[in-house]
Scaffold this active site. Sequence first.
Site, PDB file in Angstrom:
ATOM      1  NE  ARG A 120      -4.208  -1.598   2.018  1.00 49.36           N
ATOM      2  CZ  ARG A 120      -5.199  -1.645   3.078  1.00 49.36           C
ATOM      3  NH1 ARG A 120      -4.991  -1.067   4.081  1.00 49.36           N
ATOM      4  NH2 ARG A 120      -6.211  -2.692   2.758  1.00 49.36           N
ATOM      5  NE  ARG A 162      -0.192   5.674 -10.313  1.00 49.43           N
ATOM      6  CZ  ARG A 162      -0.564   5.779 -11.594  1.00 49.43           C
ATOM      7  NH1 ARG A 162      -0.303   6.949 -12.506  1.00 49.43           N
ATOM      8  NH2 ARG A 162      -1.370   4.877 -12.172  1.00 49.43           N
ATOM      9  CG  ASN A 191      -6.146  -0.857  -8.728  1.00 49.30           C
ATOM     10  OD1 ASN A 191      -6.358  -1.201  -9.848  1.00 49.30           O
ATOM     11  ND2 ASN A 191      -7.506  -1.069  -7.764  1.00 49.30           N
ATOM     12  NE  ARG A 238     -17.140   0.622  -8.499  1.00 46.24           N
ATOM     13  CZ  ARG A 238     -15.862   0.738  -8.076  1.00 46.24           C
ATOM     14  NH1 ARG A 238     -14.933   1.192  -9.254  1.00 46.24           N
ATOM     15  NH2 ARG A 238     -15.440   0.143  -7.046  1.00 46.24           N
ATOM     16  CG  HIS A 296      -9.291   0.125 -13.025  1.00 53.99           C
ATOM     17  ND1 HIS A 296     -10.605  -0.031 -12.906  1.00 53.99           N
ATOM     18  CD2 HIS A 296      -8.643  -0.216 -11.803  1.00 53.99           C
ATOM     19  CE1 HIS A 296     -10.921  -0.307 -11.688  1.00 53.99           C
ATOM     20  NE2 HIS A 296      -9.773  -0.340 -10.836  1.00 53.99           N
ATOM     21  CB  THR A 310     -13.441  -1.247  -3.291  1.00 51.01           C
ATOM     22  OG1 THR A 310     -12.244  -1.513  -3.781  1.00 51.01           O
ATOM     23  CG2 THR A 310     -13.761   0.255  -3.198  1.00 51.01           C
TER      24      THR A 310
END
Length: 332
Positions: A99, A106, A138, A169, A193, A248
Amino acid sequence: MSVKEHLIHNVHKEEHGHAHNKITVVGVGAVGMACAISILMKDLADELALVDVVEDKLRGEMLDLQHGSLFLRTPKIVSGKDYSVTANSKLVIITAGARQQEGESRLNLVQRNVNIFKFIIPNVVKHSPDCKLLVVSNPVDIWTYVAWKISGFPKHRVIGSGCNLDSARFRYLMGERLGIHSLSCHGWIVGEHGDSSVPVWSGVNVAGVSLKALHPELGTDADKEHWKEVHKQVVDSAYEVIKLKGYTSWAIGLSVADLAETVMKNLRRVHPISTMVKGMYGIKDDVFLSVPCVLGYHGITDVVMMTLKSEEEEKLRKSADTLWGIQKELQF
């Protein structure tokens, strides 16, 4: 004689062969376990293997699922820190990753995750050389590229979960507006994405009726019904859920099980998933983005070439350039 010997008369000595429809989930965090339970509820595997580095949590999750075996139809649920537990998997789902830490760039996060993948992927390949890899971590498009590079697998066997959830979604929100179930609302989100995903407004339809034909301003700034807001809600939805519950899990777990079903049952359904797009839509680099792909037992067999507007193609190329800018700095 034991109780078992009194009770059971053996007719045929079974050889303990390996499972025929084995699925592995790497990473037992919220997303990994949502994938696991969604797959179990769909009866997709005859063996489910879980892998993680946190041994207590891993064993706890395995036991918790095993204790519910009566209510499932998957006869074997196993776990281990050692990747030998994943041997002979048909599908390996990667949800693991570091994480982002406060103040971390990034690129630094990406590089740390490359180092994690350099451990995970070779171990997966060693024990399941013929598997399909489904990357969920991700930023998924970059990780799918990294998994492809490290694995040495052909591109059709390395799949990113990509925009399968973004499109779901979108269809849900479209259905909410129209008062129709999302299964009957058709629309595709492609590209990267997340934040720079591209809604293909020209393809949005219900029962073959194009919404763009009914309402030419659909998805534009001039649209008085503000359909563009639907795509904005798609982009913002993950952030909203994270803000409210911290992460999520359920929707992505269900989306991954949907993809797993298509693979394990060789359904050859078309999904917006991340694949190598070099040579498509004017993209010149080795990048993975979501486009409509025919998915089945052997992985991605075909890509459906969408008719995109010039600005939609431009957005795809811009995403590709951004991804390549990060990818070319990575140390393997």
